[in-house]
Design a protein around this motif. Structure first.
Motif, PDB file in Angstrom:
ATOM      1  N   LEU A 172      -3.009   0.313  -3.251  1.00 30.93           N
ATOM      2  CA  LEU A 172      -2.151   1.484  -3.345  1.00 30.93           C
ATOM      3  C   LEU A 172      -1.604   1.797  -1.958  1.00 30.93           C
ATOM      4  O   LEU A 172      -2.251   1.504  -0.950  1.00 30.93           O
ATOM      5  N   PRO A 173      -0.415   2.409  -1.875  1.00 28.33           N
ATOM      6  CA  PRO A 173       0.063   2.879  -0.575  1.00 28.33           C
ATOM      7  C   PRO A 173      -0.994   3.757   0.081  1.00 28.33           C
ATOM      8  O   PRO A 173      -1.636   4.581  -0.587  1.00 28.33           O
ATOM      9  N   ALA A 174      -1.194   3.574   1.378  1.00 24.57           N
ATOM     10  CA  ALA A 174      -2.286   4.250   2.068  1.00 24.57           C
ATOM     11  C   ALA A 174      -2.305   5.771   1.863  1.00 24.57           C
ATOM     12  O   ALA A 174      -3.379   6.336   1.614  1.00 24.57           O
ATOM     13  N   PRO A 175      -1.165   6.489   1.943  1.00 22.96           N
ATOM     14  CA  PRO A 175      -1.242   7.948   1.727  1.00 22.96           C
ATOM     15  C   PRO A 175      -1.744   8.316   0.332  1.00 22.96           C
ATOM     16  O   PRO A 175      -2.485   9.286   0.176  1.00 22.96           O
ATOM     17  N   TRP A 176      -1.337   7.548  -0.707  1.00 23.07           N
ATOM     18  CA  TRP A 176      -1.837   7.800  -2.057  1.00 23.07           C
ATOM     19  C   TRP A 176      -3.344   7.569  -2.100  1.00 23.07           C
ATOM     20  O   TRP A 176      -4.102   8.384  -2.633  1.00 23.07           O
ATOM     21  N   ALA A 177      -3.756   6.413  -1.584  1.00 19.54           N
ATOM     22  CA  ALA A 177      -5.170   6.053  -1.645  1.00 19.54           C
ATOM     23  C   ALA A 177      -6.038   7.094  -0.940  1.00 19.54           C
ATOM     24  O   ALA A 177      -7.084   7.509  -1.456  1.00 19.54           O
ATOM     25  N   GLN A 178      -5.613   7.538   0.229  1.00 21.21           N
ATOM     26  CA  GLN A 178      -6.397   8.503   0.988  1.00 21.21           C
ATOM     27  C   GLN A 178      -6.459   9.853   0.278  1.00 21.21           C
ATOM     28  O   GLN A 178      -7.520  10.496   0.247  1.00 21.21           O
ATOM     29  N   ALA A 179      -5.343  10.284  -0.314  1.00 18.22           N
ATOM     30  CA  ALA A 179      -5.339  11.558  -1.033  1.00 18.22           C
ATOM     31  C   ALA A 179      -6.246  11.502  -2.258  1.00 18.22           C
ATOM     32  O   ALA A 179      -7.022  12.438  -2.517  1.00 18.22           O
ATOM     33  N   LEU A 180      -6.173  10.416  -3.018  1.00 20.22           N
ATOM     34  CA  LEU A 180      -7.002  10.296  -4.213  1.00 20.22           C
ATOM     35  C   LEU A 180      -8.476  10.111  -3.859  1.00 20.22           C
ATOM     36  O   LEU A 180      -9.362  10.555  -4.601  1.00 20.22           O
ATOM     37  N   ALA A 181      -8.755   9.482  -2.722  1.00 17.75           N
ATOM     38  CA  ALA A 181     -10.135   9.347  -2.272  1.00 17.75           C
ATOM     39  C   ALA A 181     -10.703  10.701  -1.867  1.00 17.75           C
ATOM     40  O   ALA A 181     -11.870  11.013  -2.161  1.00 17.75           O
ATOM     41  N   ARG A 182      -9.896  11.525  -1.201  1.00 20.06           N
ATOM     42  CA  ARG A 182     -10.358  12.866  -0.825  1.00 20.06           C
ATOM     43  C   ARG A 182     -10.686  13.707  -2.047  1.00 20.06           C
ATOM     44  O   ARG A 182     -11.585  14.549  -2.024  1.00 20.06           O
ATOM     45  N   GLN A 183      -9.931  13.473  -3.134  1.00 22.97           N
ATOM     46  CA  GLN A 183     -10.180  14.210  -4.373  1.00 22.97           C
ATOM     47  C   GLN A 183     -11.358  13.634  -5.160  1.00 22.97           C
ATOM     48  O   GLN A 183     -11.742  14.191  -6.194  1.00 22.97           O
ATOM     49  N   GLY A 184     -11.904  12.528  -4.690  1.00 22.52           N
ATOM     50  CA  GLY A 184     -13.042  11.915  -5.359  1.00 22.52           C
ATOM     51  C   GLY A 184     -12.685  11.125  -6.598  1.00 22.52           C
ATOM     52  O   GLY A 184     -13.570  10.768  -7.386  1.00 22.52           O
ATOM     53  N   GLU A 185     -11.393  10.801  -6.775  1.00 21.84           N
ATOM     54  CA  GLU A 185     -10.969  10.108  -7.986  1.00 21.84           C
ATOM     55  C   GLU A 185     -10.955   8.595  -7.833  1.00 21.84           C
ATOM     56  O   GLU A 185     -11.075   7.859  -8.811  1.00 21.84           O
ATOM     57  N   LEU A 186     -10.770   8.110  -6.601  1.00 22.61           N
ATOM     58  CA  LEU A 186     -10.798   6.682  -6.321  1.00 22.61           C
ATOM     59  C   LEU A 186     -11.625   6.447  -5.066  1.00 22.61           C
ATOM     60  O   LEU A 186     -11.772   7.340  -4.229  1.00 22.61           O
ATOM     61  N   ARG A 187     -12.143   5.228  -4.948  1.00 18.79           N
ATOM     62  CA  ARG A 187     -12.899   4.845  -3.762  1.00 18.79           C
ATOM     63  C   ARG A 187     -12.093   3.812  -2.984  1.00 18.79           C
ATOM     64  O   ARG A 187     -11.604   2.836  -3.559  1.00 18.79           O
ATOM     65  N   ILE A 188     -11.964   4.031  -1.678  1.00 20.58           N
ATOM     66  CA  ILE A 188     -11.321   3.041  -0.825  1.00 20.58           C
ATOM     67  C   ILE A 188     -12.318   1.933  -0.537  1.00 20.58           C
ATOM     68  O   ILE A 188     -13.463   2.189  -0.130  1.00 20.58           O
ATOM     69  N   LEU A 189     -11.910   0.696  -0.757  1.00 23.43           N
ATOM     70  CA  LEU A 189     -12.768  -0.457  -0.551  1.00 23.43           C
ATOM     71  C   LEU A 189     -12.423  -1.124   0.782  1.00 23.43           C
ATOM     72  O   LEU A 189     -11.267  -1.485   1.020  1.00 23.43           O
ATOM     73  N   ALA A 190     -13.416  -1.261   1.638  1.00 27.64           N
ATOM     74  CA  ALA A 190     -13.213  -1.989   2.888  1.00 27.64           C
ATOM     75  C   ALA A 190     -12.976  -3.460   2.572  1.00 27.64           C
ATOM     76  O   ALA A 190     -13.455  -3.974   1.558  1.00 27.64           O
ATOM     77  N   SER A 191     -12.233  -4.133   3.427  1.00 27.88           N
ATOM     78  CA  SER A 191     -11.953  -5.551   3.204  1.00 27.88           C
ATOM     79  C   SER A 191     -11.806  -6.253   4.539  1.00 27.88           C
ATOM     80  O   SER A 191     -11.443  -5.644   5.544  1.00 27.88           O
ATOM     81  N   ASP A 192     -12.110  -7.536   4.534  1.00 23.33           N
ATOM     82  CA  ASP A 192     -11.980  -8.358   5.726  1.00 23.33           C
ATOM     83  C   ASP A 192     -11.239  -9.636   5.351  1.00 23.33           C
ATOM     84  O   ASP A 192     -11.797 -10.489   4.658  1.00 23.33           O
ATOM     85  N   PRO A 193      -9.970  -9.771   5.736  1.00 21.60           N
ATOM     86  CA  PRO A 193      -9.234  -8.841   6.592  1.00 21.60           C
ATOM     87  C   PRO A 193      -8.718  -7.631   5.811  1.00 21.60           C
ATOM     88  O   PRO A 193      -8.713  -7.649   4.575  1.00 21.60           O
ATOM     89  N   ALA A 194      -8.303  -6.619   6.552  1.00 20.27           N
ATOM     90  CA  ALA A 194      -7.651  -5.468   5.919  1.00 20.27           C
ATOM     91  C   ALA A 194      -6.269  -5.886   5.441  1.00 20.27           C
ATOM     92  O   ALA A 194      -5.684  -6.838   5.962  1.00 20.27           O
ATOM     93  N   PRO A 195      -5.718  -5.200   4.435  1.00 23.15           N
ATOM     94  CA  PRO A 195      -4.368  -5.543   3.973  1.00 23.15           C
ATOM     95  C   PRO A 195      -3.354  -5.451   5.114  1.00 23.15           C
ATOM     96  O   PRO A 195      -3.338  -4.472   5.852  1.00 23.15           O
ATOM     97  N   ALA A 196      -2.552  -6.481   5.265  1.00 21.15           N
ATOM     98  CA  ALA A 196      -1.530  -6.474   6.311  1.00 21.15           C
ATOM     99  C   ALA A 196      -0.446  -5.448   5.959  1.00 21.15           C
ATOM    100  O   ALA A 196      -0.179  -5.206   4.779  1.00 21.15           O
TER     101      ALA A 196
END
Length: 233
Positions: A172-196
């Motif tokens: 998801l676009p980073a601002p969407w992902a961060q907003a939904l994560a703050r609301q507790g609706e989605l979890r941001i998954l760490a990755s190696d490498p991070a999405p370019a």
């Protein structure tokens, strides 16, 4: 092609005779959905204020479709991801969009990181291959190997809704992902490498020397901001 050459010549003549005057007429251009949801409204407002005689006609579609329409003369320009592979097209970088891997707890369980194993056991929710984001996925598709379940949809809002419902994991676009994560609706998954980051460019025909193209290219460069507020699902 002959008709386009005549129209371009007429436009150059008109531009030369009207040097210093405001732009007028029609401007048909294309953007992707993410652009339409973020910076496009601001661009249209500023262009209309600067050039009240210019009628803007935006089209929203995936990158491959818009690039073809510019090449065929159906659109004056398009703001899409990447550089053009067509000899008659030019592309000027104008900005970047950032993405994050996300998933609902019901889809990814207790996972905190994206792994090939998680990809093989959880459906991947994505835009179609014709979208610019497809190039970000390729390293992970290669790592996951055969048997990957994939659910494609051509709408960002629908993709976000599918992820919220636990249909799978995805970018998801980073601002969407961060907003939904703050609301507790989605979890941001760490990755190696991070999405370019995904680079976007102003695509236009190399032989199009109209003042319109130069003026709008600069306006687009100033307007592009993929972190601009947008309506979340």
């Amino acid at each position: 092609p002959q008709a386009r050459d005549l129209l371009d010549a007429a436009e150059r003549l008109r531009a030369g005779m009207a040097a210093g005057q405001a732009l007028a007429g029609r401007c048909r251009f294309g953007v992707g959905e993410l652009s339409a949801l973020t910076w496009l409204p601001g661009l249209i407002a500023r262009v209309r204020q600067a050039y009240p005689g210019l009628v803007l006609e935006p089209q929203v579609d995936v990158g491959q479709v818009l690039e073809r329409k510019v090449a065929d003369g159906e659109l004056d320009f398009a703001v899409i991801a990447g550089r053009s592979t067509r000899a008659g097209m030019a592309a000027v970088p104008v900005g970047e969009a950032h993405f994050l891997w996300v998933g609902a707890a019901s889809a990814v369980g207790a996972a905190q990181r994206l792994t090939p194993a998680l990809l093989r056991q959880t459906p991947l929710v994505t835009l179609p291959d014709s979208a610019g984001t497809s190039r970000l996925l390729q390293p992970w598709l290669d790592a996951a190997g055969p048997g990957l379940q994939r659910l494609s949809c051509n709408n960002w809002g629908a993709i976000a809704g599918l992820l919220l419902e636990g249909a799978g994991l995805g970018l998801l676009p980073a601002p969407w992902a961060q907003a939904l994560a703050r609301q507790g609706e989605l979890r941001i998954l760490a990755s190696d490498p991070a999405p370019a980051p995904l680079s976007y460019a102003f695509h236009y025909r190399r032989d199009d020397v109209r003042a319109l193209i130069g003026a709008l290219r600069e306006r687009v460069r100033q307007a592009v901001d993929f972190s601009a507020p947008c309506r979340l699902p």
